[in-house]
Design a protein around this motif. Structure first.
Motif, PDB file in Angstrom:
ATOM      1  N   CYS A 429       0.839  -1.207   0.000  1.00  0.00           N
ATOM      2  CA  CYS A 429       0.000   0.000   0.000  1.00  0.00           C
ATOM      3  C   CYS A 429       0.866   1.247   0.000  1.00  0.00           C
ATOM      4  CB  CYS A 429      -0.949   0.001   1.201  1.00  0.00           C
ATOM      5  SG  CYS A 429      -0.099   0.064   2.792  1.00  0.00           S
ATOM      6  N   ALA A 430       2.111   1.101  -0.417  1.00  0.00           N
ATOM      7  CA  ALA A 430       3.052   2.215  -0.389  1.00  0.00           C
ATOM      8  C   ALA A 430       2.811   3.144  -1.565  1.00  0.00           C
ATOM      9  CB  ALA A 430       4.488   1.676  -0.416  1.00  0.00           C
ATOM     10  N   ARG A 431       3.306   4.390  -1.416  1.00  0.00           N
ATOM     11  CA  ARG A 431       3.161   5.421  -2.442  1.00  0.00           C
ATOM     12  C   ARG A 431       4.512   5.627  -3.122  1.00  0.00           C
ATOM     13  NH1 ARG A 431       0.795   8.796   2.432  1.00  0.00           N
ATOM     14  NH2 ARG A 431       2.629   7.683   3.218  1.00  0.00           N
ATOM     15  N   ALA A 474       2.650  13.100  -0.810  1.00  0.00           N
ATOM     16  CA  ALA A 474       2.943  11.969   0.073  1.00  0.00           C
ATOM     17  C   ALA A 474       3.698  10.917  -0.731  1.00  0.00           C
ATOM     18  CB  ALA A 474       1.657  11.403   0.648  1.00  0.00           C
ATOM     19  N   CYS A 475       4.896  10.577  -0.290  1.00  0.00           N
ATOM     20  CA  CYS A 475       5.755   9.669  -1.062  1.00  0.00           C
ATOM     21  C   CYS A 475       6.540   8.809  -0.087  1.00  0.00           C
ATOM     22  CB  CYS A 475       6.694  10.476  -1.959  1.00  0.00           C
ATOM     23  SG  CYS A 475       7.897   9.467  -2.836  1.00  0.00           S
ATOM     24  N   ASP A 476       6.506   7.492  -0.326  1.00  0.00           N
ATOM     25  CA  ASP A 476       7.254   6.568   0.522  1.00  0.00           C
ATOM     26  C   ASP A 476       8.564   6.110  -0.112  1.00  0.00           C
ATOM     27  OD1 ASP A 476       5.236   6.450   2.575  1.00  0.00           O
ATOM     28  OD2 ASP A 476       4.041   5.306   1.133  1.00  0.00           O
ATOM     29  N   ILE A 477       8.693   6.164  -1.438  1.00  0.00           N
ATOM     30  CA  ILE A 477       9.896   5.726  -2.123  1.00  0.00           C
ATOM     31  C   ILE A 477       9.974   6.434  -3.474  1.00  0.00           C
ATOM     32  CG2 ILE A 477       8.769   3.722  -3.179  1.00  0.00           C
ATOM     33  CD1 ILE A 477      11.453   2.224  -2.839  1.00  0.00           C
ATOM     34  N   LEU A 478      11.209   6.705  -3.902  1.00  0.00           N
ATOM     35  CA  LEU A 478      11.447   7.388  -5.171  1.00  0.00           C
ATOM     36  C   LEU A 478      12.095   6.412  -6.142  1.00  0.00           C
ATOM     37  CD1 LEU A 478      11.678   9.954  -6.951  1.00  0.00           C
ATOM     38  CD2 LEU A 478      13.877  10.408  -5.837  1.00  0.00           C
ATOM     39  N   VAL A 479      11.491   6.259  -7.328  1.00  0.00           N
ATOM     40  CA  VAL A 479      12.049   5.427  -8.399  1.00  0.00           C
ATOM     41  C   VAL A 479      12.328   6.351  -9.579  1.00  0.00           C
ATOM     42  CG1 VAL A 479      11.702   3.476  -9.949  1.00  0.00           C
ATOM     43  CG2 VAL A 479      10.780   3.400  -7.615  1.00  0.00           C
ATOM     44  N   PRO A 534      16.944  -3.758 -19.345  1.00  0.00           N
ATOM     45  CA  PRO A 534      15.515  -3.839 -19.047  1.00  0.00           C
ATOM     46  C   PRO A 534      15.268  -4.551 -17.727  1.00  0.00           C
ATOM     47  CG  PRO A 534      16.106  -5.482 -20.663  1.00  0.00           C
ATOM     48  CD  PRO A 534      17.343  -4.699 -20.425  1.00  0.00           C
ATOM     49  N   VAL A 535      14.361  -4.025 -16.950  1.00  0.00           N
ATOM     50  CA  VAL A 535      14.000  -4.607 -15.667  1.00  0.00           C
ATOM     51  C   VAL A 535      12.534  -5.045 -15.746  1.00  0.00           C
ATOM     52  CG1 VAL A 535      13.385  -2.333 -14.743  1.00  0.00           C
ATOM     53  CG2 VAL A 535      13.890  -4.197 -13.171  1.00  0.00           C
ATOM     54  N   THR A 536      12.264  -6.196 -15.219  1.00  0.00           N
ATOM     55  CA  THR A 536      10.892  -6.706 -15.241  1.00  0.00           C
ATOM     56  C   THR A 536      10.078  -6.062 -14.123  1.00  0.00           C
ATOM     57  OG1 THR A 536      11.375  -8.567 -13.780  1.00  0.00           O
ATOM     58  CG2 THR A 536      11.734  -8.896 -16.144  1.00  0.00           C
ATOM     59  N   GLY A 537       8.746  -6.131 -14.277  1.00  0.00           N
ATOM     60  CA  GLY A 537       7.875  -5.584 -13.250  1.00  0.00           C
ATOM     61  C   GLY A 537       8.058  -6.299 -11.928  1.00  0.00           C
ATOM     62  N   ALA A 538       8.285  -7.613 -11.979  1.00  0.00           N
ATOM     63  CA  ALA A 538       8.470  -8.374 -10.736  1.00  0.00           C
ATOM     64  C   ALA A 538       9.754  -7.952 -10.030  1.00  0.00           C
ATOM     65  CB  ALA A 538       8.490  -9.868 -11.049  1.00  0.00           C
ATOM     66  N   GLN A 539      10.835  -7.740 -10.811  1.00  0.00           N
ATOM     67  CA  GLN A 539      12.090  -7.317 -10.199  1.00  0.00           C
ATOM     68  C   GLN A 539      11.941  -5.956  -9.535  1.00  0.00           C
ATOM     69  OE1 GLN A 539      14.691  -7.474 -13.585  1.00  0.00           O
ATOM     70  NE2 GLN A 539      15.251  -9.619 -13.245  1.00  0.00           N
ATOM     71  N   LEU A 540      11.311  -5.012 -10.229  1.00  0.00           N
ATOM     72  CA  LEU A 540      11.145  -3.672  -9.664  1.00  0.00           C
ATOM     73  C   LEU A 540      10.253  -3.708  -8.432  1.00  0.00           C
ATOM     74  CD1 LEU A 540      11.652  -0.666  -9.821  1.00  0.00           C
ATOM     75  CD2 LEU A 540       9.768  -0.474 -11.452  1.00  0.00           C
ATOM     76  N   ALA A 541       9.147  -4.445  -8.508  1.00  0.00           N
ATOM     77  CA  ALA A 541       8.236  -4.527  -7.365  1.00  0.00           C
ATOM     78  C   ALA A 541       8.906  -5.192  -6.167  1.00  0.00           C
ATOM     79  CB  ALA A 541       6.973  -5.290  -7.765  1.00  0.00           C
ATOM     80  N   ASP A 542       9.667  -6.236  -6.419  1.00  0.00           N
ATOM     81  CA  ASP A 542      10.365  -6.911  -5.312  1.00  0.00           C
ATOM     82  C   ASP A 542      11.391  -5.988  -4.671  1.00  0.00           C
ATOM     83  OD1 ASP A 542       8.858  -9.147  -5.730  1.00  0.00           O
ATOM     84  OD2 ASP A 542      10.396 -10.216  -6.896  1.00  0.00           O
ATOM     85  N   GLN A 543      12.079  -5.182  -5.483  1.00  0.00           N
ATOM     86  CA  GLN A 543      13.080  -4.277  -4.924  1.00  0.00           C
ATOM     87  C   GLN A 543      12.411  -3.184  -4.084  1.00  0.00           C
ATOM     88  OE1 GLN A 543      16.551  -4.763  -5.327  1.00  0.00           O
ATOM     89  NE2 GLN A 543      16.393  -3.387  -3.585  1.00  0.00           N
ATOM     90  N   VAL A 544      11.273  -2.670  -4.565  1.00  0.00           N
ATOM     91  CA  VAL A 544      10.527  -1.678  -3.785  1.00  0.00           C
ATOM     92  C   VAL A 544      10.068  -2.281  -2.471  1.00  0.00           C
ATOM     93  CG1 VAL A 544       8.436  -0.278  -3.739  1.00  0.00           C
ATOM     94  CG2 VAL A 544       9.830  -0.360  -5.805  1.00  0.00           C
ATOM     95  N   ALA A 545       9.555  -3.499  -2.537  1.00  0.00           N
ATOM     96  CA  ALA A 545       9.092  -4.156  -1.316  1.00  0.00           C
ATOM     97  C   ALA A 545      10.236  -4.394  -0.346  1.00  0.00           C
ATOM     98  CB  ALA A 545       8.413  -5.477  -1.679  1.00  0.00           C
ATOM     99  N   ALA A 546      11.412  -4.753  -0.883  1.00  0.00           N
ATOM    100  CA  ALA A 546      12.561  -5.011  -0.003  1.00  0.00           C
ATOM    101  C   ALA A 546      12.990  -3.742   0.720  1.00  0.00           C
ATOM    102  CB  ALA A 546      13.725  -5.564  -0.826  1.00  0.00           C
ATOM    103  N   LEU A 547      12.992  -2.606   0.013  1.00  0.00           N
ATOM    104  CA  LEU A 547      13.393  -1.363   0.658  1.00  0.00           C
ATOM    105  C   LEU A 547      12.350  -0.877   1.658  1.00  0.00           C
ATOM    106  CD1 LEU A 547      14.953   0.653  -2.312  1.00  0.00           C
ATOM    107  CD2 LEU A 547      16.143  -0.506  -0.456  1.00  0.00           C
ATOM    108  N   LEU A 548      11.082  -0.950   1.292  1.00  0.00           N
ATOM    109  CA  LEU A 548      10.035  -0.464   2.194  1.00  0.00           C
ATOM    110  C   LEU A 548       9.793  -1.399   3.359  1.00  0.00           C
ATOM    111  CD1 LEU A 548       7.410   0.898  -0.356  1.00  0.00           C
ATOM    112  CD2 LEU A 548       9.089   2.173   0.980  1.00  0.00           C
ATOM    113  N   GLY A 549      10.100  -2.673   3.197  1.00  0.00           N
ATOM    114  CA  GLY A 549       9.875  -3.612   4.284  1.00  0.00           C
ATOM    115  C   GLY A 549      10.781  -3.377   5.469  1.00  0.00           C
ATOM    116  N   TRP A 550      11.869  -2.625   5.275  1.00  0.00           N
ATOM    117  CA  TRP A 550      12.809  -2.372   6.375  1.00  0.00           C
ATOM    118  C   TRP A 550      12.775  -0.926   6.848  1.00  0.00           C
ATOM    119  CZ3 TRP A 550      15.441  -5.754   9.231  1.00  0.00           C
ATOM    120  CH2 TRP A 550      15.541  -7.056   8.737  1.00  0.00           C
ATOM    121  N   ARG A 551      11.935  -0.093   6.217  1.00  0.00           N
ATOM    122  CA  ARG A 551      11.922   1.318   6.611  1.00  0.00           C
ATOM    123  C   ARG A 551      10.949   1.538   7.761  1.00  0.00           C
ATOM    124  NH1 ARG A 551       9.450   6.169   5.273  1.00  0.00           N
ATOM    125  NH2 ARG A 551       7.950   5.183   3.875  1.00  0.00           N
TER     126      ARG A 551
END
Length: 554
Positions: A429-431, A474-479, A534-551
């Motif tokens: 549910c991150a932004r 409101a922003c939780d992570i910057l890509v 090229p980065v896949t959607g799964a790779q990008l989503a997993d990386q976002v989840a990994a960073l936000l899961g520890w913040r």
């Protein structure tokens, strides 16, 4: 008091009542004298007057005699010593000035100075003869040196002209070989990319026609994804070959490298050349520079293609070997990976084989090679701690072998999976603030993140993203993309973290050499993650989840 206190006779100087200086001799009162003291006094000047008069008379007599003797000595010395000495000194000064023709006078006399003058004159004659001989020899040497210098100048001029001509020729040959290699490589890559594009465009067209058939769409989607992954593999190998990636020695799986290189070589060498790879599974890794090894193998494959004008078979072979002590090739004892490039071409005779590894030696026609391929391969192998060998016979093809030291395989413990900290932000549910100046790429990435459950806000460039953040977004992570006009990704992260220091960030880039240019830790405070396109959607989503899961939640 001195008299009364003394025990032995003595003398002293006293001034009497009338003021006259007197010299007094005394004997003190002792028991032997029955306590009687004897004192005798004289006026000092009267006592010393006769002594001084006699002393003055003696001094005058001695001084007068000495002056008379000195005068006579000076007259004799000037006549018999000073004059001959001055004459010798004048002659010596002229000799010292280089006038060896000067002669000392008085050489005919039989005195000591006459004999000395004669000896000096004979010495001057000998020195004059030696000087004339040396002058003659020096002139001969100068003439010879001038002749040799002129000959050396002419030879040096010819050598410089030959060196310049050879350098120009080598530069032209190297440029021609580069252009030829680029043309061949571009043709092969264009062929391979056309196949990739054919698969992608054809698959997309079929998906559009079969949108109502989920099974067909899934199958066609897998086909398009596979083609895109092949294009990704080709671009990564091209970037590594062009040295846009960081080139450094690292653990390297030779078998996987040969399998991946086969795709490039098969398209580059042409249909007449069959490329085969023989590598057993689970080869020990080597510690080498991947880019340099790929360059060496491509150069060797190009040489093999030129030796197979009518086509043939190119074999890339990798196998583990153990070298015992006393190896005739000079290798240290240990385990090695032997990489062999074998062709079925014309081969080389003994004379050509003996010179094959020399720099700039080539049997190719003018404009088709510089002779640097084998020299570079030998330099790479020896620099990596191994060696290179060449085996060839006319009509039997050529085998070029690289011996590379193998690394010991150590079991790596599995990394523990960390558990989220209490209060961690729920990832789905991150932004996300997504910044990319390519609308198509931005739309695809935003759709992929939205499908993964994230709330995405898009920005077309760095300035727009900073304006959104300044407006209270409101922003939780910057890509962000790295290479953008105006404000690039690194600058965007730095400016964003001035207002929000704890903001996580992900950089997405399509250039393989950007990691070194980022200067992590110097241009950006704090860490960030770098993903390569090229980065896949799964790779990008997993990386976002990994960073936000520890913040931690703010």
């Amino acid at each position: 008091m001195s008299l009364l206190q003394s025990q032995v006779p003595g003398n002293l100087r006293l001034r009497s009542i009338d003021g006259t200086e007197r010299l007094v001799g005394y004997s003190p009162p002792t028991r032997q004298n029955h306590g009687v003291a004897a004192v005798v006094g004289f006026e000092e000047q009267e006592l010393l007057r006769d002594i001084k008069r006699a002393l003055l008379r003696g001094v005058l007599i001695v001084g007068g005699g000495s002056l008379l003797a000195l005068g006579m000595t000076l007259l004799v010395a000037r006549r018999f010593i000073a004059a001959p000495t001055d004459a010798l000194l004048q002659a010596a000064r002229r000799w010292r000035a280089g006038d060896l023709a000067a002669r000392a006078p008085g050489a005919a006399r039989h005195s000591e100075f006459g004999q000395l003058a004669g000896a000096f004159n004979r010495m001057a004659v000998a020195l004059q003869q030696r000087e004339e001989e040396l002058r003659h020899h020096a002139q001969l040497l100068e003439d010879r040196v001038a002749d040799r210098t002129q000959a050396l100048r002419e030879a040096n001029a010819r050598l410089e002209a030959e060196i310049l001509e050879r350098r120009n020729t080598q530069t032209a040959l190297l440029q021609a070989q580069k252009l030829q290699a680029v043309g061949q490589l571009a043709g092969g890559i264009a062929h391979d990319f056309n196949n990739v594009l054919q698969a992608v465009l054809g698959g997309v067209a079929l998906i559009a026609k079969r949108a109502g058939d989920p099974a067909a769409v899934a199958r066609l989607t897998g086909m398009v994804e596979e083609a895109a992954q092949r294009g990704q593999s080709i671009t990564r190998r091209l970037l590594a070959f062009s040295r846009r990636e960081e080139l450094r020695a690292d653990r390297l799986d030779v078998g996987a490298l040969l399998v991946g290189l086969r795709e490039v070589l098969a398209a580059t060498l042409g249909a007449a050349i069959r490329v085969e790879v023989e590598a057993p599974p689970a080869l020990p890794p080597v510690f080498a520079d991947r880019g340099q090894l790929e360059t060496v193998l491509v150069n060797l494959a190009t040489n093999a293609r030129d030796a197979m004008e009518k086509g043939g078979r190119l074999t890339l072979l990798a196998e583990p070997v153990t070298v015992a002590a006393g190896d005739p090739g000079g290798l240290a004892t240990g385990d090695y990976i032997r990489v062999t490039v074998a062709d079925t071409g014309a081969g080389m005779d003994a004379e050509t084989l003996a010179r094959a590894g020399e720099p700039f030696f080539t049997t190719k026609p003018v404009g088709r090679g510089t002779g640097l391929g084998l020299a570079m391969a030998r330099s790479f192998a020896e620099g990596s701690g191994g060696r290179m060998t060449i085996a060839s016979k006319p009509g039997c093809g050529t085998r070029i072998t690289l011996w590379l030291p193998a690394m010991a395989v150590a079991a790596e413990p599995a990394a523990p999976v960390p558990a989220p900290r209490p209060g961690a932000l729920p990832a789905r549910c991150a932004r996300v603030l997504l910044v990319d100046d390519e609308p198509v790429v931005r739309e695809v990435l935003a759709t992929q993140l939205a499908d993964a459950g994230y709330k995405v806000t898009e920005a077309g460039d760095g300035a727009a993203a900073l304006a959104l953040l300044a407006g209270g977004l409101a922003c939780d992570i910057l890509v962000s993309d790295l290479a953008m006009e105006g404000i690039d990704g690194v600058t965007l992260i730095r400016e964003a973290r001035r207002a929000r220091p704890a903001l996580p960030a992900i950089l997405v880039t399509g250039y393989a050499g950007d990691a070194a240019a980022l200067a992590v830790g110097q241009r950006v405070e704090g860490s960030f993650t770098l993903l390569r396109k090229p980065v896949t959607g799964a790779q990008l989503a997993d990386q976002v989840a990994a960073l936000l899961g520890w913040r931690e939640t703010v």
